[in-house]
Design an enzyme around this catalytic site. Structure first.
Site, PDB file in Angstrom:
ATOM      1  N   THR A 148      19.209  13.651  -1.991  1.00  0.00           N
ATOM      2  CA  THR A 148      20.584  12.969  -2.063  1.00  0.00           C
ATOM      3  C   THR A 148      21.205  14.161  -3.036  1.00  0.00           C
ATOM      4  OG1 THR A 148      22.260  11.341  -2.485  1.00  0.00           O
ATOM      5  CG2 THR A 148      20.028  11.411  -3.576  1.00  0.00           C
ATOM      6  N   ASP A 149      22.855  14.237  -2.510  1.00  0.00           N
ATOM      7  CA  ASP A 149      23.607  14.889  -3.515  1.00  0.00           C
ATOM      8  C   ASP A 149      23.994  14.069  -4.816  1.00  0.00           C
ATOM      9  OD1 ASP A 149      25.360  13.030  -2.192  1.00  0.00           O
ATOM     10  OD2 ASP A 149      26.755  14.372  -1.759  1.00  0.00           O
ATOM     11  N   GLU A 150      23.528  12.851  -4.801  1.00  0.00           N
ATOM     12  CA  GLU A 150      23.910  11.798  -5.857  1.00  0.00           C
ATOM     13  C   GLU A 150      23.039  12.293  -7.289  1.00  0.00           C
ATOM     14  OE1 GLU A 150      24.408   7.699  -5.204  1.00  0.00           O
ATOM     15  OE2 GLU A 150      24.544   8.312  -3.034  1.00  0.00           O
TER      16      GLU A 150
ATOM     17  N   TYR B 214      19.578   4.183  -8.363  1.00  0.00           N
ATOM     18  CA  TYR B 214      19.083   4.909  -7.360  1.00  0.00           C
ATOM     19  C   TYR B 214      18.775   6.393  -7.371  1.00  0.00           C
ATOM     20  CZ  TYR B 214      19.576   7.381  -2.674  1.00  0.00           C
ATOM     21  OH  TYR B 214      19.450   8.239  -1.556  1.00  0.00           O
TER      22      TYR B 214
ATOM     23  N   LYS C  85      15.882   9.165  -7.405  1.00  0.00           N
ATOM     24  CA  LYS C  85      15.566  10.240  -6.540  1.00  0.00           C
ATOM     25  C   LYS C  85      15.377  11.677  -7.269  1.00  0.00           C
ATOM     26  CE  LYS C  85      15.941  10.286  -2.459  1.00  0.00           C
ATOM     27  NZ  LYS C  85      14.888  10.047  -1.409  1.00  0.00           N
TER      28      LYS C  85
HETATM   29  P1  NAD Z   1      17.017   3.746   4.996  1.00  0.00           P
HETATM   30  O1  NAD Z   1      16.967   2.695   3.785  1.00  0.00           O
HETATM   31  O2  NAD Z   1      17.645   3.448   6.218  1.00  0.00           O
HETATM   32  O3  NAD Z   1      15.210   3.824   5.266  1.00  0.00           O
HETATM   33  C1  NAD Z   1      14.442   3.771   4.351  1.00  0.00           C
HETATM   34  C2  NAD Z   1      13.098   3.757   5.418  1.00  0.00           C
HETATM   35  O4  NAD Z   1      12.123   3.661   4.365  1.00  0.00           O
HETATM   36  C3  NAD Z   1      12.809   2.507   5.991  1.00  0.00           C
HETATM   37  O5  NAD Z   1      12.514   2.476   7.390  1.00  0.00           O
HETATM   38  C4  NAD Z   1      11.853   1.581   4.877  1.00  0.00           C
HETATM   39  O6  NAD Z   1      11.239   0.526   5.773  1.00  0.00           O
HETATM   40  C5  NAD Z   1      11.169   2.841   4.461  1.00  0.00           C
HETATM   41  N1  NAD Z   1      10.456   2.443   3.090  1.00  0.00           N
HETATM   42  C6  NAD Z   1      10.979   2.039   2.175  1.00  0.00           C
HETATM   43  N2  NAD Z   1      10.170   1.739   1.262  1.00  0.00           N
HETATM   44  C7  NAD Z   1       8.766   2.362   1.583  1.00  0.00           C
HETATM   45  C8  NAD Z   1       7.449   2.455   1.309  1.00  0.00           C
HETATM   46  N3  NAD Z   1       7.182   1.971  -0.019  1.00  0.00           N
HETATM   47  N4  NAD Z   1       6.570   2.895   1.919  1.00  0.00           N
HETATM   48  C9  NAD Z   1       6.907   3.356   3.197  1.00  0.00           C
HETATM   49  N5  NAD Z   1       8.151   3.189   3.740  1.00  0.00           N
HETATM   50  C10 NAD Z   1       9.073   2.673   3.082  1.00  0.00           C
HETATM   51  O7  NAD Z   1      17.301   4.954   4.259  1.00  0.00           O
HETATM   52  P2  NAD Z   1      18.191   6.397   5.189  1.00  0.00           P
HETATM   53  O8  NAD Z   1      19.530   6.320   4.807  1.00  0.00           O
HETATM   54  O9  NAD Z   1      17.363   6.596   6.529  1.00  0.00           O
HETATM   55  O10 NAD Z   1      17.494   7.364   4.001  1.00  0.00           O
HETATM   56  C11 NAD Z   1      16.356   8.229   4.251  1.00  0.00           C
HETATM   57  C12 NAD Z   1      15.934   9.142   2.959  1.00  0.00           C
HETATM   58  O11 NAD Z   1      17.278  10.160   3.055  1.00  0.00           O
HETATM   59  C13 NAD Z   1      16.046   8.510   1.829  1.00  0.00           C
HETATM   60  O12 NAD Z   1      15.170   9.218   0.945  1.00  0.00           O
HETATM   61  C14 NAD Z   1      17.263   8.702   1.194  1.00  0.00           C
HETATM   62  O13 NAD Z   1      17.324   8.792  -0.213  1.00  0.00           O
HETATM   63  C15 NAD Z   1      17.700   9.962   1.922  1.00  0.00           C
HETATM   64  N6  NAD Z   1      19.248  10.323   1.896  1.00  0.00           N
HETATM   65  C16 NAD Z   1      20.111   9.187   2.643  1.00  0.00           C
HETATM   66  C17 NAD Z   1      21.278   9.801   2.627  1.00  0.00           C
HETATM   67  C18 NAD Z   1      22.486   8.846   3.475  1.00  0.00           C
HETATM   68  O14 NAD Z   1      23.386   8.893   3.532  1.00  0.00           O
HETATM   69  N7  NAD Z   1      21.656   7.691   4.023  1.00  0.00           N
HETATM   70  C19 NAD Z   1      21.829  10.836   2.254  1.00  0.00           C
HETATM   71  C20 NAD Z   1      20.929  11.721   1.458  1.00  0.00           C
HETATM   72  C21 NAD Z   1      19.550  11.490   1.433  1.00  0.00           C
END
Ligand code: NAD
Length: 365
Positions: free
Chosen positions: A136-138, A169, A173
């Site tokens: 993430t950009d955070e 968070y 990350k």
């Molecule tokens: P989300 O919370 O919707 O999904 C996370 C998934 O990971 C879920 O299906 C959960 O069941 C699974 N999970 C959690 N802990 C686990 C474990 N220990 N083992 C296996 N599976 C596990 O998140 P998202 O928004 O889809 O984000 C996905 C990734 O992208 C994350 O790593 C997040 O940091 C990164 N990200 C998200 C955004 C955003 O805006 N949503 C932006 C940049 C980066």
């Protein structure tokens, strides 16, 4: 491009993961989807894939290193996309250790399992293997304010920005990103870090700002906005993020970092106002002046970052990718998706801790 290669995705039942899984399957890849199904994992988001023999769902925790090793050996993936994470900033304030567990230790576990697997591969397969760490950009912390309290013109995070995470968070990350780079440097492991801005689109868990506002507006409930709503976030449609991730796996250089964004930075209040105006048009409420009347300013989140914005120029120059979706159209399509899919979100809301407890949502993943 059609391919019969295997890809392992972690977190493929989550928001971004569900879109990535579907796109990779459409490209003809065999897919191993490893997900623990936490509160954020939702197999309904993958319901249309039932019966697809190329999709292998494995209910597992990435912290289980032995199981990860055996899955990698069994399925022999060419690419690993690591998305599994605890992803919600507000929850990280309430329960930081679960974020350290999954985001830090879980990443270390998957990295080590992947390294062990990669080292056993023949030379050609070692060359083509990629581990894409989705971050993430955070991790870069917060951009500052100008003299008027606004985001400084042109200021944005770039590949040379320093890490300065400010929430549990973001720190978890950032720690994971550092682990990936250590595995790169020490073992010449071909991993890539991607840092993306805020995503939006269908299947996003209704604790994040856009689905919360849409679903609360539909029920005539107050629309909570943290503080004065002037925090700036940079938004990208989830399909554009997924396309970037796949292009990076195909064309990105191992051991590099790629920033992903769509150059659409707006304040949280501007975003909520735009959602209200789309809803006024799409689902006008007969007895109300407009959905914006429901906006309610609530106490700000502790340590709330002021602004994130990413300059994706270097990524665009290096890989053959540009965001394709125009923000307002993608936002309207997303709002219509939530309106048209009550069965997807109703089940979640019936048992939702965050929404019922606080009525709060966040623009931050
Ligand atoms: P989300 O919370 O919707 O999904 C996370 C998934 O990971 C879920 O299906 C959960 O069941 C699974 N999970 C959690 N802990 C686990 C474990 N220990 N083992 C296996 N599976 C596990 O998140 P998202 O928004 O889809 O984000 C996905 C990734 O992208 C994350 O790593 C997040 O940091 C990164 N990200 C998200 C955004 C955003 O805006 N949503 C932006 C940049 C980066």
């Amino acid at each position: 491009m059609q391919s019969t290669s295997t890809t392992l995705v972690t977190g493929g039942a989550g928001f971004i993961g569900s879109h990535l899984v579907r796109t990779l399957l459409q490209q003809g890849r065999r897919l191993v989807n490893v997900d623990k199904l936490t509160y954020a994992g939702n197999l309904h988001s993958l319901a249309d894939l039932a019966g697809n023999s190329q999709h292998h769902f494995v209910h597992a925790d990435v912290c289980n290193t032995e199981l990860m090793v055996s899955l990698l050996q069994q399925y022999q993936p060419e690419w690993v996309f690591h998305l599994a994470a605890e992803s919600h900033v507000d929850r990280s304030i309430d329960r930081p250790l679960s974020f350290v567990q999954t985001n830090v230790l879980g990443t270390a576990s998957l990295l080590q399992a992947s390294l062990d697997y990669w080292q056993t591969l023949p030379f050609a397969q070692r060359q083509s293997f990629r581990f894409i760490h989705v971050s993430t950009d955070e991790v870069f912390g917060s951009l500052g304010k100008d003299g008027n309290g606004d985001i400084r013109v042109g200021e944005a995070f770039g590949p040379a920005s320093c890490y300065a995470p400010r929430s549990p968070y973001a720190a978890s990350k950032a720690s994971a990103d550092h682990l990936v780079r250590a595995w790169n440097n020490t073992y010449q492991f071909p991993a890539i870090v991607t840092n993306c801005t805020n995503n939006f689109g269908p299947n996003q868990f209704p604790e994040k700002l856009i689905p919360v506002v849409v679903l609360r507006a539909l029920r005539g409930e107050p629309l909570p906005v943290y503080g004065d709503g002037k925090q700036v976030r940079d938004w990208i449609f989830v399909v554009d993020h997924v396309d970037a991730l796949i292009s990076i796996a195909e064309q990105g250089r191992p051991q590099q970092t790629y920033l992903i964004g769509a150059r659409h930075a707006i304040t949280n209040l501007q975003l909520v106002m735009e959602i209200c105006s789309v809803m006024d048009r799409v689902v006008p409420h007969p007895s109300r002046g407009g959905y914006a009347e429901l906006i309610t300013f609530v106490q700000d989140r502790p340590g709330h970052d002021f602004a994130y914005r990413v300059d994706p120029s270097q990524t665009e120059q290096e890989i053959d990718w540009r965001p394709k979706f125009e923000f307002s159209q993608a936002l309207e399509n997303t709002i219509r998706w939530y309106i048209d899919h009550p069965s997807w979100w109703q089940a979640i809301l019936d048992g939702s801790y965050t929404i019922q407890r606080q009525g709060l949502a966040s623009s931050d993943p």
